[in-house]
Design a protein around this motif. Structure first.
Motif, PDB file in Angstrom:
ATOM      1  N   GLU A 154      -2.986  -6.155  -6.449  1.00 33.86           N
ATOM      2  CA  GLU A 154      -3.384  -6.458  -5.087  1.00 33.86           C
ATOM      3  C   GLU A 154      -2.537  -7.416  -4.378  1.00 33.86           C
ATOM      4  OE1 GLU A 154      -6.317  -5.948  -2.881  1.00 33.86           O
ATOM      5  OE2 GLU A 154      -5.327  -7.367  -1.892  1.00 33.86           O
ATOM      6  N   ALA A 155      -2.409  -7.026  -3.154  1.00 33.31           N
ATOM      7  CA  ALA A 155      -1.160  -7.805  -2.451  1.00 33.31           C
ATOM      8  C   ALA A 155      -1.642  -9.143  -1.870  1.00 33.31           C
ATOM      9  CB  ALA A 155      -0.809  -6.951  -1.069  1.00 33.31           C
ATOM     10  N   GLU A 156      -3.062  -9.358  -2.049  1.00 29.99           N
ATOM     11  CA  GLU A 156      -3.463 -10.777  -1.206  1.00 29.99           C
ATOM     12  C   GLU A 156      -2.848 -11.937  -1.964  1.00 29.99           C
ATOM     13  OE1 GLU A 156      -7.615 -10.756  -1.208  1.00 29.99           O
ATOM     14  OE2 GLU A 156      -7.794 -10.884  -3.253  1.00 29.99           O
ATOM     15  N   ARG A 208      -2.395  -1.354  -5.084  1.00 29.67           N
ATOM     16  CA  ARG A 208      -3.429  -1.921  -6.024  1.00 29.67           C
ATOM     17  C   ARG A 208      -3.966  -1.002  -7.037  1.00 29.67           C
ATOM     18  NH1 ARG A 208      -7.611  -3.820  -1.798  1.00 29.67           N
ATOM     19  NH2 ARG A 208      -8.308  -1.836  -0.681  1.00 29.67           N
ATOM     20  N   ASP A 209      -3.964   0.398  -6.294  1.00 27.30           N
ATOM     21  CA  ASP A 209      -4.631   1.780  -7.033  1.00 27.30           C
ATOM     22  C   ASP A 209      -3.672   1.792  -8.271  1.00 27.30           C
ATOM     23  OD1 ASP A 209      -6.635   4.394  -6.522  1.00 27.30           O
ATOM     24  OD2 ASP A 209      -5.016   4.220  -8.163  1.00 27.30           O
ATOM     25  N   ARG A 210      -3.873   1.348  -9.632  1.00 27.19           N
ATOM     26  CA  ARG A 210      -2.856   1.642 -10.643  1.00 27.19           C
ATOM     27  C   ARG A 210      -2.672   3.300 -10.860  1.00 27.19           C
ATOM     28  NH1 ARG A 210      -0.769  -2.905 -12.996  1.00 27.19           N
ATOM     29  NH2 ARG A 210      -1.132  -2.166 -15.164  1.00 27.19           N
ATOM     30  N   SER A 211      -3.428   3.914 -10.598  1.00 26.15           N
ATOM     31  CA  SER A 211      -3.160   5.401 -10.793  1.00 26.15           C
ATOM     32  C   SER A 211      -2.313   5.897  -9.755  1.00 26.15           C
ATOM     33  CB  SER A 211      -4.446   6.428 -10.877  1.00 26.15           C
ATOM     34  OG  SER A 211      -5.399   6.159 -11.818  1.00 26.15           O
ATOM     35  N   LYS A 242     -11.778  -7.855   7.991  1.00 20.97           N
ATOM     36  CA  LYS A 242     -10.679  -9.010   7.410  1.00 20.97           C
ATOM     37  C   LYS A 242     -10.177  -8.274   5.987  1.00 20.97           C
ATOM     38  CE  LYS A 242     -14.492 -11.093   4.943  1.00 20.97           C
ATOM     39  NZ  LYS A 242     -15.701 -10.347   5.309  1.00 20.97           N
ATOM     40  N   ARG A 243     -10.455  -7.185   5.683  1.00 19.45           N
ATOM     41  CA  ARG A 243      -9.669  -6.538   4.469  1.00 19.45           C
ATOM     42  C   ARG A 243      -8.265  -5.771   4.985  1.00 19.45           C
ATOM     43  NH1 ARG A 243     -14.279  -3.767   0.939  1.00 19.45           N
ATOM     44  NH2 ARG A 243     -15.883  -5.470   1.421  1.00 19.45           N
ATOM     45  N   ARG A 244      -8.360  -5.723   6.329  1.00 18.54           N
ATOM     46  CA  ARG A 244      -7.231  -4.914   6.760  1.00 18.54           C
ATOM     47  C   ARG A 244      -5.839  -5.586   6.582  1.00 18.54           C
ATOM     48  NH1 ARG A 244      -9.534  -2.871  12.555  1.00 18.54           N
ATOM     49  NH2 ARG A 244     -10.523  -1.062  11.987  1.00 18.54           N
ATOM     50  N   LEU A 245      -4.938  -4.750   6.432  1.00 20.32           N
ATOM     51  CA  LEU A 245      -3.640  -5.532   5.980  1.00 20.32           C
ATOM     52  C   LEU A 245      -2.910  -5.951   7.343  1.00 20.32           C
ATOM     53  CD1 LEU A 245      -2.055  -2.837   3.377  1.00 20.32           C
ATOM     54  CD2 LEU A 245      -3.122  -5.291   2.839  1.00 20.32           C
ATOM     55  N   GLY A 258       0.823  -1.096  -0.020  1.00 20.58           N
ATOM     56  CA  GLY A 258       0.038   0.029  -0.181  1.00 20.58           C
ATOM     57  C   GLY A 258       0.821   1.244   0.008  1.00 20.58           C
ATOM     58  N   MET A 259       1.639   1.246  -0.875  1.00 21.33           N
ATOM     59  CA  MET A 259       2.842   2.349  -0.962  1.00 21.33           C
ATOM     60  C   MET A 259       2.103   3.646  -1.393  1.00 21.33           C
ATOM     61  SD  MET A 259       4.594   2.010  -4.605  1.00 21.33           S
ATOM     62  CE  MET A 259       3.828   1.351  -5.799  1.00 21.33           C
ATOM     63  N   GLY A 260       0.882   3.809  -1.916  1.00 21.51           N
ATOM     64  CA  GLY A 260       0.127   5.058  -2.480  1.00 21.51           C
ATOM     65  C   GLY A 260       0.910   5.690  -3.692  1.00 21.51           C
ATOM     66  N   LYS A 261       1.068   6.856  -3.424  1.00 22.06           N
ATOM     67  CA  LYS A 261       2.101   7.748  -4.212  1.00 22.06           C
ATOM     68  C   LYS A 261       3.548   7.396  -4.368  1.00 22.06           C
ATOM     69  CE  LYS A 261      -1.345  11.314  -4.540  1.00 22.06           C
ATOM     70  NZ  LYS A 261      -1.875  12.671  -4.163  1.00 22.06           N
ATOM     71  N   GLY A 262       4.003   6.615  -3.300  1.00 19.75           N
ATOM     72  CA  GLY A 262       5.530   5.942  -3.281  1.00 19.75           C
ATOM     73  C   GLY A 262       6.471   6.809  -2.777  1.00 19.75           C
ATOM     74  N   GLY A 263       6.164   7.837  -2.111  1.00 20.67           N
ATOM     75  CA  GLY A 263       6.933   9.071  -1.548  1.00 20.67           C
ATOM     76  C   GLY A 263       7.953   8.347  -0.504  1.00 20.67           C
TER      77      GLY A 263
END
Ligand code: SAH
Length: 220
Positions: free
Chosen positions: A97-99, A69-72, A128-131, A45-50
């Motif tokens: 998606e990391a699962e 997982r969010d391609r944008s 249950k979706r929590r990482l 879940g790196m988001g925008k990768g900062g």
């Protein structure tokens, strides 16, 4: 992070296969060879990768993999890394998606997993979706090596408490623990995009690091 879909994201991700790996399962068991490192970090879940970009710059001798997982959002991360001229030799991104990560990493292949400001999924039904949920802890336990650890940061007290309970019930040992992590400077650990916002708003950052082992020894 659910970003508005960026039209340029897909073509951009596809245009940079040396950074954004289309099929990570190809490298299963070979990541340290690919990244030429002894220590392998994975941020989920790196988001925008900062964070991953800054850490890869700060620790170029270690290997860094960012999953989102969010391609944008992943495309924003990729563009940031490329525009900043950060070396891609020891840094790779996975925009999936990391699962499914057990298909990408061999048992004990990872040294450190980073969870930064993961989605809280506040409704009980979605916990249950929590990482940091039981399901993911089972996966982390397999892909982390003997001394492997998870480092988690969040602004969300409920998520933090719940994660501490989940890790604890699953037998992990807490190495470090803070309910106001940024009260003291931590130059060794980069500030994420979300983290910067919460710090600006004066909110405390919760953090722990937990190791999976010593469990067996304690129970012996
Ligand atoms: N780490 C960043 C972003 C936090 S937002 C920061 O601190 O600024 C949490 C991110 O995790 C979102 O971008 C979301 O898309 C991603 N995410 C949540 N669950 C995921 C999963 N199962 N697999 C991959 N990415 C996930």
């Amino acid at each position: 992070m659910r970003m508005r879909k960026k039209k340029w994201a897909e073509p951009y991700l596809e245009a940079h296969p040396e950074l954004v790996l289309a099929d990570p399962s190809v490298y299963k068991g070979k990541w340290k060879e690919l990244l030429q490192c002894d220590v392998l970090h994975v941020e989920i879940g790196m988001g925008k990768g900062g964070y991953i970009a800054a850490m890869a710059e700060q620790y170029p001798e270690e290997g860094w993999i960012g999953i989102e997982r969010d391609r944008s959002a992943a495309a924003v991360a990729a563009r940031h890394i490329i525009d900043q001229g950060i070396s891609r030799q020891h840094l790779k991104l996975i925009a999936i998606e990391a699962e499914n990560m057990e298909e990408w990493f061999a048992p004990q292949e990872i040294d450190i997993i980073h969870l930064n400001f993961s989605d809280p999924w506040p409704k009980k039904k979605t916990h249950k979706r929590r990482l940091s949920s039981e399901r993911f802890l089972g996966i982390y336990r397999k892909v982390l090596n003997e001394n492997g650890e998870v480092r988690m940061k969040t602004d969300n007290k409920d998520l933090f408490e719940d994660s501490v309970t989940c890790f604890s019930n699953d037998g992990w040992i807490f190495d470090t623990f803070s309910v106001d992590y940024r009260r003291i400077e931590h130059p060794e650990d980069a500030i994420t995009e979300y983290e910067a916002k919460f710090m600006e708003a004066g909110q405390p950052i919760y953090r722990f690091t937990a190791v999976k082992e010593r469990r067996a020894k304690i129970r012996e």
